[in-house]
Design an enzyme around this catalytic site. Structure first.
Site, short mmCIF file in Angstrom:
data_model
loop_
_atom_site.label_atom_id
_atom_site.label_comp_id
_atom_site.label_asym_id
_atom_site.label_seq_id
_atom_site.Cartn_x
_atom_site.Cartn_y
_atom_site.Cartn_z
N PRO A 100 44.57 10.51 26.01
CA PRO A 100 45.27 11.34 25.02
C PRO A 100 45.29 12.85 25.31
CG PRO A 100 43.12 10.74 24.20
CD PRO A 100 43.28 10.03 25.52
N CYS A 101 46.03 13.23 26.31
CA CYS A 101 46.16 14.65 26.64
C CYS A 101 46.89 15.42 25.55
CB CYS A 101 46.84 14.83 28.01
SG CYS A 101 48.38 13.94 28.20
#
Length: 160
Positions: free
Chosen positions: A126-127
């Site tokens: 989850p950047c």
């Protein structure tokens, strides 16, 4: 092998190699980047499970992915991406906070940002949950509009 799935943030191409997800790509897809993709195979078990989990994520019923992942990157990038996986659903962290978790000073924020931007498996790694120190949205390979939509989804628990 690869497949494509619709999503509220546009079509996503999911790439598998040797039994693990190696990439999730936003449309429009990059051409000629040298990444091996192989043939389309919608019924491949790993790809089908990735499609199922992404659909559940977008409808608000899945908050933690459980997929075999094999992102390709440097040792430093791998360390950053591992830290990203520790940012929980609905939470955010700054680039500086990630640097500190890696045992570095806040001055390493830029290097963390560059590694974050090279994440080949967005959403699952989850950047989008990494924001500026002042709480503002900063760059995202899929575009800031997609980043905002993903963050909103995690606050509202569903996009569709």
């Amino acid at each position: 092998m690869w497949t494509e799935t619709p999503s509220p943030i546009g079509p996503l191409r999911i790439v598998e190699r040797y039994g693990a997800i190696t990439a999730i790509e936003f449309s429009p897809y990059a051409a000629g980047d040298g990444r091996p993709r192989g043939e389309r195979q919608d019924d491949h078990p790993v790809l089908a499970e990735a499609v199922r989990q992404l659909a559940a994520y977008f409808d608000g019923t899945l908050t933690d992915f459980d997929l075999p992942l094999a992102p390709v990157g440097s040792d430093f990038q791998q360390r950053v991406w591992e830290q990203l996986r520790g940012i929980g659903y609905g939470e955010t962290a700054s680039y500086g906070a990630i640097a500190l978790r890696l045992g570095m000073t806040n001055a390493a924020s830029r290097a963390v940002g560059l590694a974050n931007g090279r994440n080949p498996i967005p959403i699952v790694i989850p950047c989008h949950r990494v924001i500026g120190a002042n709480g503002t949205l900063t760059g995202y390979a899929g575009g800031l509009e997609r980043k905002q939509l993903l963050l909103d989804l995690e606050r509202n628990d569903a996009l569709w």
